[in-house]
Design a protein around this motif. Structure first.
Motif, PDB file in Angstrom:
ATOM      1  N   PHE A  40       0.821  -1.110   0.054  1.00 27.26           N
ATOM      2  CA  PHE A  40       0.154  -0.011  -0.148  1.00 27.26           C
ATOM      3  C   PHE A  40       1.008   1.275   0.075  1.00 27.26           C
ATOM      4  O   PHE A  40       0.670   1.974  -0.592  1.00 27.26           O
ATOM      5  CB  PHE A  40      -0.932  -0.104   1.198  1.00 27.26           C
ATOM      6  CG  PHE A  40      -2.224  -0.734   0.934  1.00 27.26           C
ATOM      7  CD1 PHE A  40      -3.409   0.002   0.036  1.00 27.26           C
ATOM      8  CD2 PHE A  40      -2.690  -1.976   1.249  1.00 27.26           C
ATOM      9  CE1 PHE A  40      -4.501  -0.665  -0.021  1.00 27.26           C
ATOM     10  CE2 PHE A  40      -3.852  -2.492   1.264  1.00 27.26           C
ATOM     11  CZ  PHE A  40      -4.620  -1.857   0.338  1.00 27.26           C
ATOM     12  N   GLU A  41       1.874   1.174   0.701  1.00 29.03           N
ATOM     13  CA  GLU A  41       2.722   2.355   0.914  1.00 29.03           C
ATOM     14  C   GLU A  41       3.534   2.587  -0.412  1.00 29.03           C
ATOM     15  O   GLU A  41       3.462   3.683  -1.118  1.00 29.03           O
ATOM     16  CB  GLU A  41       3.836   2.334   1.944  1.00 29.03           C
ATOM     17  CG  GLU A  41       4.547   3.350   2.293  1.00 29.03           C
ATOM     18  CD  GLU A  41       5.643   3.094   3.270  1.00 29.03           C
ATOM     19  OE1 GLU A  41       5.300   4.177   4.339  1.00 29.03           O
ATOM     20  OE2 GLU A  41       6.261   2.223   3.387  1.00 29.03           O
ATOM     21  N   ASP A  44       1.111   4.018  -3.003  1.00 31.08           N
ATOM     22  CA  ASP A  44       0.353   5.412  -2.628  1.00 31.08           C
ATOM     23  C   ASP A  44       1.447   6.137  -2.967  1.00 31.08           C
ATOM     24  O   ASP A  44       1.318   7.437  -3.708  1.00 31.08           O
ATOM     25  CB  ASP A  44       0.280   5.507  -1.129  1.00 31.08           C
ATOM     26  CG  ASP A  44      -0.145   7.026  -0.663  1.00 31.08           C
ATOM     27  OD1 ASP A  44      -0.781   7.690  -1.682  1.00 31.08           O
ATOM     28  OD2 ASP A  44       0.229   7.529   0.395  1.00 31.08           O
ATOM     29  N   GLU A  45       2.805   5.937  -3.248  1.00 28.80           N
ATOM     30  CA  GLU A  45       4.011   6.753  -3.740  1.00 28.80           C
ATOM     31  C   GLU A  45       4.162   6.688  -4.955  1.00 28.80           C
ATOM     32  O   GLU A  45       4.600   7.851  -5.716  1.00 28.80           O
ATOM     33  CB  GLU A  45       5.199   6.313  -2.796  1.00 28.80           C
ATOM     34  CG  GLU A  45       5.062   6.362  -1.451  1.00 28.80           C
ATOM     35  CD  GLU A  45       6.286   6.090  -0.510  1.00 28.80           C
ATOM     36  OE1 GLU A  45       7.087   5.150  -1.323  1.00 28.80           O
ATOM     37  OE2 GLU A  45       6.511   6.125   0.650  1.00 28.80           O
ATOM     38  N   LEU A  94      -3.025   3.819   7.561  1.00 30.25           N
ATOM     39  CA  LEU A  94      -2.250   4.139   6.206  1.00 30.25           C
ATOM     40  C   LEU A  94      -3.338   4.168   5.162  1.00 30.25           C
ATOM     41  O   LEU A  94      -3.579   5.286   4.518  1.00 30.25           O
ATOM     42  CB  LEU A  94      -1.269   3.076   5.984  1.00 30.25           C
ATOM     43  CG  LEU A  94      -0.561   3.187   4.520  1.00 30.25           C
ATOM     44  CD1 LEU A  94       0.085   4.138   4.424  1.00 30.25           C
ATOM     45  CD2 LEU A  94       0.062   2.005   4.170  1.00 30.25           C
ATOM     46  N   HIS A  97      -5.439   7.349   5.042  1.00 30.38           N
ATOM     47  CA  HIS A  97      -5.041   8.446   4.841  1.00 30.38           C
ATOM     48  C   HIS A  97      -4.332   8.617   3.293  1.00 30.38           C
ATOM     49  O   HIS A  97      -3.830   9.535   2.710  1.00 30.38           O
ATOM     50  CB  HIS A  97      -3.561   8.721   5.736  1.00 30.38           C
ATOM     51  CG  HIS A  97      -4.124   9.412   6.960  1.00 30.38           C
ATOM     52  ND1 HIS A  97      -4.670   8.445   8.150  1.00 30.38           N
ATOM     53  CD2 HIS A  97      -4.482  10.435   7.450  1.00 30.38           C
ATOM     54  CE1 HIS A  97      -5.004   9.224   8.974  1.00 30.38           C
ATOM     55  NE2 HIS A  97      -4.983  10.397   8.654  1.00 30.38           N
ATOM     56  N   ILE A  98      -4.416   7.566   2.600  1.00 29.07           N
ATOM     57  CA  ILE A  98      -4.121   7.423   1.274  1.00 29.07           C
ATOM     58  C   ILE A  98      -5.256   8.126   0.506  1.00 29.07           C
ATOM     59  O   ILE A  98      -6.454   7.858   0.446  1.00 29.07           O
ATOM     60  CB  ILE A  98      -3.958   6.068   0.529  1.00 29.07           C
ATOM     61  CG1 ILE A  98      -2.702   5.187   1.310  1.00 29.07           C
ATOM     62  CG2 ILE A  98      -3.823   6.001  -1.004  1.00 29.07           C
ATOM     63  CD1 ILE A  98      -2.603   3.779   0.836  1.00 29.07           C
ATOM     64  N   LYS A 100      -5.586   8.260  -2.965  1.00 26.62           N
ATOM     65  CA  LYS A 100      -5.918   7.717  -4.035  1.00 26.62           C
ATOM     66  C   LYS A 100      -7.182   6.817  -3.862  1.00 26.62           C
ATOM     67  O   LYS A 100      -7.516   6.304  -2.534  1.00 26.62           O
ATOM     68  CB  LYS A 100      -4.802   6.929  -4.776  1.00 26.62           C
ATOM     69  CG  LYS A 100      -3.587   7.683  -5.121  1.00 26.62           C
ATOM     70  CD  LYS A 100      -2.580   6.898  -5.492  1.00 26.62           C
ATOM     71  CE  LYS A 100      -1.349   7.633  -5.749  1.00 26.62           C
ATOM     72  NZ  LYS A 100      -0.122   6.880  -6.350  1.00 26.62           N
ATOM     73  N   ARG A 202      -8.643  13.456  -3.198  1.00 29.77           N
ATOM     74  CA  ARG A 202      -8.041  13.380  -1.730  1.00 29.77           C
ATOM     75  C   ARG A 202      -8.619  14.167  -0.637  1.00 29.77           C
ATOM     76  O   ARG A 202      -8.853  13.801   0.447  1.00 29.77           O
ATOM     77  CB  ARG A 202      -6.581  13.562  -2.317  1.00 29.77           C
ATOM     78  CG  ARG A 202      -5.513  13.939  -0.657  1.00 29.77           C
ATOM     79  CD  ARG A 202      -4.389  13.929  -0.973  1.00 29.77           C
ATOM     80  NE  ARG A 202      -3.995  15.322  -1.793  1.00 29.77           N
ATOM     81  CZ  ARG A 202      -4.014  16.384  -1.496  1.00 29.77           C
ATOM     82  NH1 ARG A 202      -4.250  16.669  -0.018  1.00 29.77           N
ATOM     83  NH2 ARG A 202      -3.784  17.350  -2.255  1.00 29.77           N
TER      84      ARG A 202
END
Length: 249
Positions: A40-41, A44-45, A94, A97-98, A100, A202
């Protein structure tokens, strides 16, 4: 990302995260938690990702926590609270707070914490074979991994209590109570989400999430701040120019 228990595949602006433990209905152990968080991290990036899809391998979405990983001989020293903070709570925070869009593609059984993770996604699309259930009370535990937050907000407090009494329920009931958005229309939701303005989405997601915990006056001010930022985005400027040019023809 090359892993065994969680895979991440990016194609056409979509990151598909797949829980890959089909032999245990994609139950989550420590390794799966670590890799799921990392997936997921990364999604997201990444600049080449507009939409995130979470699904499971085989005939299951996720059967929840892998209880077989708990050492029954040392159960007195097993700290459920500590495990929650280090795994599910970290992951759900996490995901929430993403910025997308996150779509749960529920391809089979989604019970326990597996259902909780689906609830934390922005949208839930299920196939006809999907089966749902809380299941926590059956083993003397309370719903966790964010279920206490998301479930009453999605289906209402009385219905959430009713679901706690059930064993499992099918996709038609899930759709009728608003637990899922759609049956069998994943591609439609993916395409819609790909076209969303990222900045505005967002900010909208943040405002919707925070609105439950703030008074109206505070929410109105959050909208002022968000609208100011959205109005400065390139997607708004392009859409506005397109609208004005279309009207002037």
């Amino acid at each position: 990302m090359n892993t065994e228990v969680v895979t991440l595949h990016v194609e056409n602006d979509v990151a598909t995260i797949t829980l890959n433990r089909p032999e245990v209905k994609n139950a989550l152990n420590q390794e799966a938690h670590e890799q799921l968080y990392d997936a997921f991290e990364e999604a997201d990036e990444r600049k080449d990702v507009k939409v995130i899809v979470l699904t499971g391998s085989g005939d299951a979405f996720c059967s929840g926590a892998d209880l077989k990983a708990v050492d029954l001989n040392d159960i007195e020293n097993f700290n459920y609270g500590r495990v929650l903070r280090e795994t599910y709570n970290r992951l759900i925070t996490l995901m929430s707070h993403i910025g997308k869009p996150i779509i749960a593609s529920i391809n089979g059984i989604a019970v326990g914490a597996g259902l909780s993770i689906a609830l934390a996604c922005d949208y839930r699309v299920a196939n006809k074979e999907a089966v749902f259930g809380l299941g926590f009370l059956k083993i003397g535990l309370v719903p966790d991994a964010g279920a206490s937050y998301f479930l009453p907000r999605l289906v209402g407090y009385p219905t959430a209590l009713e679901l706690a009494l059930k064993d499992t329920f099918d996709v038609n009931e899930a759709k009728s109570i608003g637990l899922i958005n759609s049956i069998g229309e994943l591609d439609t939701y993916v395409e819609r989400c790909k076209k969303l303005p990222p900045t505005a989405y967002r900010l909208m997601k943040e405002n919707f999430r925070e609105s439950f915990d703030h008074h109206l006056a505070e929410v109105l001010e959050r909208e002022v701040t968000a609208q100011r930022e959205a109005s400065e985005s390139k997607e708004h400027r392009m859409a506005l120019a397109h609208f004005v040019n279309k009207k002037s023809r």
